[in-house]
Design an enzyme around this catalytic site. Structure first.
Site, short mmCIF file in Angstrom:
data_model
loop_
_atom_site.label_atom_id
_atom_site.label_comp_id
_atom_site.label_asym_id
_atom_site.label_seq_id
_atom_site.Cartn_x
_atom_site.Cartn_y
_atom_site.Cartn_z
NE ARG A 16 -6.96 -2.27 -9.79
CZ ARG A 16 -5.72 -2.70 -9.52
NH1 ARG A 16 -5.34 -3.89 -9.93
NH2 ARG A 16 -4.90 -1.96 -8.81
CB SER A 37 -2.05 -2.06 -11.11
OG SER A 37 -0.79 -2.59 -10.83
CG ASP A 91 2.93 -3.07 -12.38
OD1 ASP A 91 3.66 -2.09 -12.11
OD2 ASP A 91 1.95 -3.37 -11.69
CG ASP A 96 0.54 0.74 -11.35
OD1 ASP A 96 1.01 -0.38 -11.62
OD2 ASP A 96 0.00 1.01 -10.25
CG ASP A 106 2.12 -0.84 -8.27
OD1 ASP A 106 2.24 -1.54 -9.30
OD2 ASP A 106 1.08 -0.85 -7.57
CD GLU A 129 1.28 -6.98 -2.78
OE1 GLU A 129 0.40 -7.13 -1.93
OE2 GLU A 129 1.13 -6.26 -3.78
CB SER A 183 1.36 -10.50 -6.40
OG SER A 183 1.04 -9.51 -5.44
CE LYS A 232 1.38 -3.55 -5.65
NZ LYS A 232 0.24 -3.23 -4.75
#
Length: 599
Positions: free
Chosen positions: A50, A152, A309, A311, A313, A411, A413, A425
Site C-alpha cells: 500500500r 481500503s 468503508d 472497499d 470490508d 479486530e 478497527s 473481514k
C-alpha cells in the site's frame, strides 16, 4: 540526465503521466524525493502493498503493479504445479487519480494481462467489488491466489495490492518475503505485460461477477437466523457506502435477509475517488464523518446507521438514543454485541453443551478482551492473533481443517467476520447481521446500546480507548521505540508510566515477554513493525504499535472489570489518566513533532 519518451511495450515505463512526473523531478533536481521514490521498494504490511499512486518503485503505479504480478507469477509457478488450471482471481475498487493516470480498474487489468500473457487463467471481475469477494472467489473456484486492487479506507492519494493465498486468507510469511524476492528478480516488464487488450481477447479470461455475487448472497443464509422476523420488522436503516463499492452489495444483502433495502445516503451512494463529502474516507473516525448519514436518518426516522468503508470490508454502526443524540459504537463495543449474537444463535441451534467444545472466537491482540470473558463463562475457545486480519484468516483455515468452527472474529478497527464464509473481514455480511440483531432486540424492547450494557453486566465492563498520532518520519518512530526498550539502560524497559506501576511488558518486535517463564513471546515475532504491550498493576493493558498501512503510531488501552463491578466512572477516569500518561511520557508528541488525531 535526461528522459526520452518511451515508445515500445518492453520499456521500463509506458504511462505518460508517471513518466512526466519522474522527468520533472530530475529536471528540477529534487534528489531527496527521487531517492525516496527510487531507492526503496514497497513491502507487504498488514494489508499487502500500500502506497501513494505516483511514479517510483516505492509507489503504486502501472510499473510496480506489473513487477509485483510478475513476481507473483514466478512464485506461483514454482510452488503451485497446477497454476495453469487453477488460475488467479483479480478484483478492484473505485480509486482513480488523474495526475498519475492510475485507476484501480487499470491496475487490475494490467495484473490480469501479466498472468494471461503466461497462459494463466484469470477470473477478472468486470466491475468494482467489495474486497471480501476476492477471497470468496478464490475459495469458490479453487484458484491458486487472488489479488485485490484497493487501499481500503486510506486517503484518496493511495492505492494498494492485496494478495490472497489459495486457502482464501491473505498471504503471510514466508510467502510475502518470497514474493518480494521474486519481484526483485522480475523487474523488467515482459513484452506482454503491458497488453491490456488481452483482457478482452484472451479465452483464458473469465468474468466471475454474477456467479460469485449469486453464490455469496445465497451463502449469507448460513448467518441469517430470523428471516421471518426480519420481514416484519418496523425498523428502518440508513446505509452509507462512503463513495466506494458497497451500495449495490449491501442493498442485496439486506434483501437476502428479508429486509427492505436500507435507505442510501444519496451524496455518498456512488463511487467518487475524491471522497468529496468526507474529511477522510474512514468511517471509524466517528460522528464527524457520519454527519450526512445521521442527518438523513433523523429525517427518515431511521434509528440505525450502517456505514461501509470504500472497499466494504469494514463497518461502522450508529444507533439513535431516545433523548440524547447518537451512539456511535466503537469496534470493541460492536464486537461485544456481535460476539454475543453469534453465540446466542449457535446455542439455540446446538442445545447440547458438549458441542461448545469445538466453537472458537478470534480477535487480534490489540482488540478488547471481551470475547475472552465470554469464553471463560460460556466454555468455548478464544484465541488472539497478531494485528491484521491475515493472521485471523490463516488461523480460521487451520482450525477448520481440524473440525473446529470459528463463529466470530474481529479486530478493533471495525473489522468483523460473522461465521467463516470468507477468511477476511466483511462489511457487507456484517451490515446485514447487525440489522437482524437490531430487529430481534427490538422485539424484546431493547436497543443495541441497552443490550451492550446487559452484556457488560454479565461478563464485566470492558472500557477501552483507541487512537493514534501521525508521524511521517520513520527515524523518529524508530527512536521512540528504541527509547522505550532502553529507558533504564541497555535493554531495560520502563518500570512505570506516570504514577502507574508496570508489572509486565511484551515486545513482539523483539520477541520479549516478561510474563513468560522463558521471557519469550507466545505470539509470533513481527520484526517489520513496532509493537510493545504494557500490563499495569491496576489491571489496565496498553499497547503502542505502528500501523501497517499508514504513517501512524496507534495506542490502545483497556480496563477489564470483573463481572458485577459497577463503579464505571472511576474506571473510566483511571483509564483516561493512564492513556494520557502513556502518550505524553512514552510518545512525547511535542518533542517528536507528532500530529494528534484531527477528526
Amino acid at each position: 540526465m535526461s528522459f526520452d519518451e518511451p515508445n515500445n511495450p518492453g520499456s521500463c515505463q509506458t504511462n505518460p503521466q508517471t513518466w512526466k512526473q519522474m522527468e520533472s523531478l530530475v529536471r528540477e533536481g529534487h534528489v531527496v524525493e527521487l531517492r525516496r521514490r527510487l531507492c526503496s521498494r514497497m513491502t507487504f504490511g498488514t494489508a499487502g502493498l500500500r502506497a501513494e499512486m505516483s511514479a517510483g518503485f516505492a509507489c503504486i503505479n502501472d510499473l510496480t503493479v506489473i513487477q509485483s504480478t510478475q513476481g507473483m507469477y514466478k512464485y506461483l509457478a514454482k510452488y503451485v504445479p497446477d497454476l495453469k488450471t487453477r488460475g488467479l482471481v483479480v478484483g478492484f475498487d473505485t480509486r482513480a487519480q488523474t495526475s498519475s493516470g492510475c485507476t484501480s480498474e487499470r491496475l487490475a487489468r494490467l495484473t490480469a494481462a501479466v498472468m494471461l500473457c503466461k497462459d494463466v487463467p484469470v477470473y477478472l471481475f468486470s466491475t468494482y467489488v467489495p474486497t471480501p469477494f476476492v477471497p470468496y472467489a478464490v475459495m469458490k473456484y479453487g484458484a491458486a491466489a487472488g489479488v485485490m486492487i484497493t487501499a481500503s479506507h486510506n486517503r484518496k492519494e493511495d492505492n494498494g495490492y492485496k494478495v490472497y493465498w489459495h486457502n482464501g486468507a491473505q498471504i503471510s510469511s514466508p510467502h510475502d518475503k518470497e514474493i518480494l524476492r521474486c519481484i526483485e528478480e522480475s523487474s523488467e516488464p515482459w513484452p506482454g505485460s503491458w497488453n491490456e487488450d488481452l483482457v478482452e481477447s484472451s479465452r483464458l479470461r473469465r468474468d466471475p461477477l454474477e456467479d460469485v455475487c449469486r453464490s455469496y448472497m445465497e451463502e449469507l443464509n448460513t448467518i441469517c437466523f430470523h428471516r421471518e422476523l426480519n420481514t416484519m420488522s418496523p425498523l428502518k436503516f440508513v446505509h452509507s457506502s462512503f463513495h466506494g463499492v458497497g451500495h449495490n452489495y449491501v442493498q442485496r444483502a439486506f434483501q437476502q435477509f428479508g429486509f427492505p433495502p436500507p435507505i442510501p445516503v444519496p451524496e455518498q451512494k456512488d463511487p467518487d475517488p475524491d471522497f468529496s463529502t468526507v474529511s477522510c474516507p474512514n468511517p471509524e473516525e466517528g460522528e464527524s464523518v457520519l454527519e450526512l448519514s445521521l442527518r438523513l436518518a433523523e429525517r427518515e426516522e431511521a434509528r440505525i446507521v450502517v456505514a461501509t468503508d470504500p472497499d466494504a470490508d469494514r463497518l461502522a454502526v450508529a444507533e439513535q438514543n431516545d433523548n440524547c443524540g447518537w451512539k456511535v459504537f466503537t469496534g470493541n463495543e460492536l464486537a461485544a454485541l456481535l460476539g454475543w449474537w453469534m453465540l446466542f444463535n449457535w446455542k439455540e441451534a446446538h442445545p447440547d453443551p458438549a458441542d461448545t467444545e469445538r466453537v472458537y472466537m478470534l480477535a487480534t491482540t490489540v482488540s478488547s478482551k471481551i470475547l475472552k470473558a465470554f469464553a471463560r463463562i460460556e466454555g468455548f475457545h478464544f484465541e488472539e492473533t497478531l494485528p491484521g486480519f491475515k493472521w485471523i484468516g490463516n488461523r480460521i483455515h487451520e482450525l477448520t481443517k481440524t473440525g473446529k468452527e470459528v463463529i466470530f472474529s474481529f479486530e478493533e478497527s471495525i473489522g468483523f467476520l460473522c461465521g467463516n464464509m470468507v477468511l477476511d473481514k466483511d462489511g457487507v455480511s456484517t451490515a446485514a447481521v447487525v440489522a437482524e440483531m437490531a430487529a430481534y432486540l427490538h422485539t424484546k424492547n431493547l436497543s443495541m446500546n441497552q443490550q451492550l450494557i446487559n452484556i457488560y453486566e454479565i461478563y464485566g465492563y470492558h472500557i477501552s480507548r483507541t487512537s493514534y498520532v501521525i508521524c511521517n518520519d520513520p527515524p523518529t518512530i524508530h527512536r521512540i521505540f528504541s527509547r522505550l526498550r532502553n529507558s533504564g539502560g541497555s535493554g531495560v524497559y520502563p518500570e512505570s508510566c506516570g504514577d502507574y506501576c508496570i508489572t509486565h511488558i511484551r515486545d513482539v518486535t523483539t520477541g520479549y515477554d516478561s510474563s513468560q517463564p522463558d521471557k519469550k513471546c507466545v505470539l509470533p515475532l513481527s520484526r517489520n513493525s513496532q509493537m510493545v504491550t504494557f500490563t499495569f498493576q491496576n489491571g489496565i493493558v496498553a499497547t503502542l504499535r505502528t500501523s501497517g498501512t499508514e504513517p501512524k503510531i496507534k495506542y490502545y488501552t483497556e480496563f477489564c472489570a470483573a463481572p458485577g463491578e459497577r463503579d464505571i466512572s472511576s474506571l473510566e477516569e483511571e483509564l483516561r489518566k493512564v492513556t494520557a500518561a502513556l502518550v505524553e511520557e512514552f510518545l512525547e508528541p511535542e518533542k517528536n513533532n507528532l500530529l494528534h488525531r484531527s477528526v
